[in-house]
Design an enzyme around this catalytic site. Structure first.
Site, PDB file in Angstrom:
ATOM      1  N   ASP A  83       0.806  -1.215   0.000  1.00  0.00           N
ATOM      2  CA  ASP A  83       0.000   0.000   0.000  1.00  0.00           C
ATOM      3  C   ASP A  83       0.844   1.272   0.000  1.00  0.00           C
ATOM      4  OD1 ASP A  83      -2.350  -1.414   0.026  1.00  0.00           O
ATOM      5  OD2 ASP A  83      -2.725  -1.177   2.166  1.00  0.00           O
ATOM      6  N   LEU A 129      -5.896  -4.533 -10.591  1.00  0.00           N
ATOM      7  CA  LEU A 129      -5.747  -4.474 -12.041  1.00  0.00           C
ATOM      8  C   LEU A 129      -4.700  -5.474 -12.509  1.00  0.00           C
ATOM      9  CD1 LEU A 129      -6.777  -2.917 -14.521  1.00  0.00           C
ATOM     10  CD2 LEU A 129      -4.890  -1.317 -14.197  1.00  0.00           C
ATOM     11  N   ARG A 130      -3.663  -5.674 -11.711  1.00  0.00           N
ATOM     12  CA  ARG A 130      -2.614  -6.643 -12.033  1.00  0.00           C
ATOM     13  C   ARG A 130      -3.202  -8.054 -12.184  1.00  0.00           C
ATOM     14  NH1 ARG A 130      -0.815 -10.316  -8.731  1.00  0.00           N
ATOM     15  NH2 ARG A 130      -1.835  -9.276  -6.988  1.00  0.00           N
ATOM     16  N   ARG A 131      -4.097  -8.438 -11.266  1.00  0.00           N
ATOM     17  CA  ARG A 131      -4.704  -9.774 -11.348  1.00  0.00           C
ATOM     18  C   ARG A 131      -5.649  -9.861 -12.553  1.00  0.00           C
ATOM     19  NH1 ARG A 131      -6.141  -9.193  -5.374  1.00  0.00           N
ATOM     20  NH2 ARG A 131      -4.239  -9.813  -4.270  1.00  0.00           N
ATOM     21  N   ARG A 148     -14.573  -4.529  -4.513  1.00  0.00           N
ATOM     22  CA  ARG A 148     -13.978  -3.939  -3.313  1.00  0.00           C
ATOM     23  C   ARG A 148     -14.595  -4.575  -2.087  1.00  0.00           C
ATOM     24  NH1 ARG A 148     -12.676   2.020  -1.888  1.00  0.00           N
ATOM     25  NH2 ARG A 148     -11.831   0.773  -0.198  1.00  0.00           N
ATOM     26  N   ARG A 154     -15.698 -10.103   0.418  1.00  0.00           N
ATOM     27  CA  ARG A 154     -15.347 -10.720  -0.861  1.00  0.00           C
ATOM     28  C   ARG A 154     -15.633 -12.217  -0.851  1.00  0.00           C
ATOM     29  NH1 ARG A 154      -9.999  -7.477  -3.078  1.00  0.00           N
ATOM     30  NH2 ARG A 154     -10.394  -5.546  -1.976  1.00  0.00           N
TER      31      ARG A 154
END
Length: 334
Positions: A83, A129-131, A148, A154
């Site tokens: 983070d 976004l990477r995943r 989120r 989740r």
């Protein structure tokens, strides 16, 4: 009250994950130094907003904790290292990087399925976004959507009574810290899903002008974890100057071949860094690796980033491009 008896104040976000990892750091510090620790909850802008993090900006879960540190209302803070902005914070010091949790990503799917067992069109949620980019790159024809919320929120979207997704991808470290690894249906091989820079690592931060805290917190530091994170974040920081596509990195520190002969031969540690830049739609990617010694971790990261840029990493942006460098996540720290 003696100085040794005075409780030190640890600033933390109030989420279940943040409280768990801060509590673990507090327990370890007390066990090693005898110093009691008081947890102080700090609400951040990221906790108050439901907007995607890539729109709020990098460091959204960090700034309030750092403000409290500078103001002196807390003595130190525990961050999920991924983070943190890559630029150093004036007046603050990363005093320790505790032993890193498993940095790999994890799949939680209905009916115990693995990634390969998900049917074409299956809906997969994730906060990074990477995943999303790497899931698209696998060519499994999955329907990937940004989500989120905290870990329990989740998980409920897959395992709860009102589940609306077939699977979610989370950081394995977060699930481990709240004792929910039982929900994992597959821990994803880094060859399929390269982690985020510093994923699974914690940063223990204090004021640079507080030598007592610097010394106290140094008892928590794990040199191999620190070297791995330095390499990964040096790569990320160098790429941020010229690349806005999703970035992934994973460094491993291991013992290399002994030098010299006999019992007097020194065992030399080696760091192995893998890095990737992927277009958001998964159609283009550049992947490279580099090795060296932990002492050169930062230079290894910078050199790998330079090689990625030479191979066109700065031109890898798909039609789903985002708002700027250093904003790799849609969700919180999982």
């Amino acid at each position: 009250m003696s100085e040794r008896q005075r409780a030190v104040r640890l600033g933390t976000r109030g989420s279940k994950l943040a409280m768990a990892q801060s509590g673990q750091v507090a327990e370890t510090l007390t066990a090693r130094t005898g110093r009691p620790v008081e947890l102080v909850e700090v609400v951040t802008a990221g906790d108050r907003s439901s907007a995607p993090v890539h729109r709020l900006g990098v460091g959204v879960f960090v700034s309030a904790l750092r403000d409290a540190l500078i103001a002196g209302t807390i003595d130190f803070a525990v961050h999920s290292y991924k983070d943190l902005p890559t630029a150093p914070a004036a007046g603050l010091h990363i005093a320790a990087v505790p032993p890193r949790q498993d940095p790999r990503d994890a799949l939680v799917a209905r009916d115990g399925k693995t990634l390969a067992e998900l049917a074409p069109g299956a809906t997969v949620g994730t906060g990074a976004l990477r995943r999303i980019a790497q899931l698209h790159a696998l060519g499994l024809q999955l329907s990937v959507t940004p989500i989120r919320g905290n870990i329990d929120t989740r998980l409920a979207r897959v395992l709860g009574p009102e589940a609306d997704l077939d699977a979610v991808v989370l950081a394995r470290a977060g699930l481990a810290r709240i004792d929910r690894t039982d929900a994992i249906t597959e821990t994803l091989d880094p060859m399929l899903m390269l982690p985020a820079p510093a994923q699974g690592a914690l940063a223990v931060e204090c004021r640079a002008d507080d030598p007592e805290m610097v010394e106290l917190l140094a008892t928590l530091d794990h040199a191999p974890s620190r070297a791995a994170v330095i390499a990964e974040r040096a790569m990320l920081a160098t790429l941020e100057a010229g690349c806005s596509a999703p970035v992934a990195a994973y460094a491993v520190v291991a013992e290399g071949e002994p030098t010299g002969s006999g019992a007097e031969g020194d065992v030399v540690q080696e760091i192995y860094l893998r890095g990737a830049v992927i277009s958001p739609d998964g159609s283009r990617e550049v992947r490279l690796s580099r090795t060296g010694t932990p002492a050169d971790a930062a230079e290894i990261g910078k050199a790998l980033a330079a090689e990625l840029l030479e191979l066109g990493a700065d031109s890898i942006l798909g039609p789903q491009g985002h708002d700027g460098p250093g904003t790799q996540q849609f969700g919180s720290t999982v």
